[in-house]
Design an enzyme around this catalytic site. Structure first.
Site, PDB file in Angstrom:
ATOM      1  N   GLU A   1     -32.815 -53.483 -39.379  1.00 28.92           N
ATOM      2  CA  GLU A   1     -32.681 -52.119 -38.890  1.00 28.92           C
ATOM      3  C   GLU A   1     -31.963 -52.051 -37.552  1.00 28.92           C
ATOM      4  OE1 GLU A   1     -35.618 -48.333 -37.898  1.00 28.92           O
ATOM      5  OE2 GLU A   1     -36.044 -49.600 -39.622  1.00 28.92           O
TER       6      GLU A   1
ATOM      7  N   SER B   1     -39.758 -51.616 -36.254  1.00 35.03           N
ATOM      8  CA  SER B   1     -39.548 -52.194 -37.582  1.00 35.03           C
ATOM      9  C   SER B   1     -38.218 -52.953 -37.592  1.00 35.03           C
ATOM     10  CB  SER B   1     -39.527 -51.098 -38.642  1.00 35.03           C
ATOM     11  OG  SER B   1     -40.769 -50.431 -38.692  1.00 35.03           O
TER      12      SER B   1
ATOM     13  N   ARG C   1     -32.227 -44.102 -42.589  1.00 30.79           N
ATOM     14  CA  ARG C   1     -31.977 -44.903 -41.392  1.00 30.79           C
ATOM     15  C   ARG C   1     -30.491 -45.196 -41.191  1.00 30.79           C
ATOM     16  NH1 ARG C   1     -36.016 -43.047 -41.614  1.00 30.79           N
ATOM     17  NH2 ARG C   1     -38.099 -43.910 -41.356  1.00 30.79           N
TER      18      ARG C   1
END
Length: 366
Positions: free
Chosen positions: A358, A252, A175
């Protein structure tokens, strides 16, 4: 979500507008100035002009990975609204797909599936624009963008040049990439290598393999893989739906934490003390000397159930998935951040594991 009509020159100046209209959270105060750029050339011109005036610049794609402060953004927002794609043969059943950064990601995935191209199907249903995918190294159900990426074209805001970076130059990780957390570059278009044969990438994710009724490592028709992924994502509130507050999120909110093997014994002991020694803990390889734990599993075992803190509040964990922090329709950004801080602190206290956000935080922090 709001889409803007493009003028003949491809650049629309809307003045000051609320950024809540352009984020999947439906949160965020006003931008001082909002420009919609209908081509890569317009994006470059708008960013260069704002840089030349010394103004803060926020480059906006689909708004699916942004948490914007209630105070808004005191600068110029450039919405990347460029459109277009092309397919070139690479031989041996492989093709190169080149896509402009402003294209809607899931629409692109849908078109590849309809064309019988395999590779992107496990990334179905992810909101946002194409340009954001290499920045975040977007991934789901056993596939990451970095596995399919050839190169990106970008505006280097330091040199002012248009550059092409190959996949090996992007520093891709879980990520993340060298483009994440920096304002020095703007993605203009992205190239992927896909398979021309109607079959998916090998199915690696246990949950997806179970839904498809195949063993891990097998391939299936791309349309079946896409349908199964969308089914799984809808069950977790991860497919946008204007009428469903469980989807008013950034997906998320926390990444799955990476724990070094030297720290794993202590973390495991704390988990065992909390949930019992015989409870299996989801754990995945994360490179040499490290393991990845499930953030959702830790959040739930720290005492934060789906739907926490309950009905009636402005924000809550999704009733379908604990990793999604949702706006229930009347929230402020600060309400969401307060819930995120509470969850992060609870997991830290219970297990000694720090969760990291995130999404990109604009004008705010945890």
């Amino acid at each position: 979500m709001t889409s803007l009509p493009l003028g003949a020159d491809g650049l629309v100046d809307r003045g000051a507008v609320p950024l809540s209209d352009f984020t999947t959270l439906r949160l965020g105060g006003p931008a001082a100035r909002f420009l919609a750029a209908g081509s890569a050339e317009d994006v470059v011109a708008a960013v260069r002009a704002a840089d030349g005036r010394g103004e803060p610049v926020l480059v906006l794609g689909g708004g699916s990975n942004l948490v914007v402060a209630d105070e808004g953004f005191d600068g110029t927002v450039v919405q990347v609204a460029s459109q277009g794609s092309k397919i070139d043969s690479l031989g041996d059943g492989r093709v190169a797909l080149t896509v402009e950064a402003g294209e809607d990601w899931d629409a692109v995935v849908c078109r590849t599936v309809e064309a019988g191209l395999g590779g992107l199907e496990c990334l179905s249903g992810i909101p946002g624009s194409v340009g954001a995918t290499p920045v975040q190294n977007v991934g789901a159900y056993g596939v990451e963008v970095g596995q399919l990426l050839i190169s990106v074209d970008l505006l280097d805001r330091v040199s002012g040049e248009i550059r092409t970076l190959g996949v090996d130059e992007l520093g891709l990780g879980y990520r993340t990439s060298v483009l994440k957390g920096t304002e020095r570059a703007v993605v203009l278009r992205v190239r992927f290598e896909l398979a021309d044969g109607g079959l998916s990438a090998p199915v690696r994710y246990t949950e997806l393999a179970r839904v498809l009724g195949v063993r891990q490592g097998r391939q299936v028709p791309v349309d079946l893989a896409r349908a199964a992924v969308l089914e799984l994502r809808r069950g977790k509130g991860m497919v946008l739906d204007e009428a469903d507050h469980d989807t008013w999120s950034v997906g998320s909110f926390f990444t799955n934490p990476i724990v070094l093997d030297r720290d794993l014994a202590e973390v495991s002991a704390r988990i065992a003390a909390r949930v019992g020694p015989d409870v299996p803990v989801p754990r995945y390889p994360a490179g040499p000397g490290a393991s990845k734990l499930s953030a959702a599993w830790l959040i739930e075992r720290a005492g934060f159930a789906k739907g926490y803190p309950g009905d009636g509040g402005p924000v809550a964990l999704s009733a379908k998935h604990t990793l999604a922090l949702t706006n229930r329709g009347r929230a402020r950004t600060e309400d969401l951040l307060a819930l995120a801080r509470e969850v992060r602190a609870g997991v830290q206290a219970a297990f000694g594991v720090e969760l990291h956000p995130e999404p990109v935080l604009v004008g705010c922090s945890l």
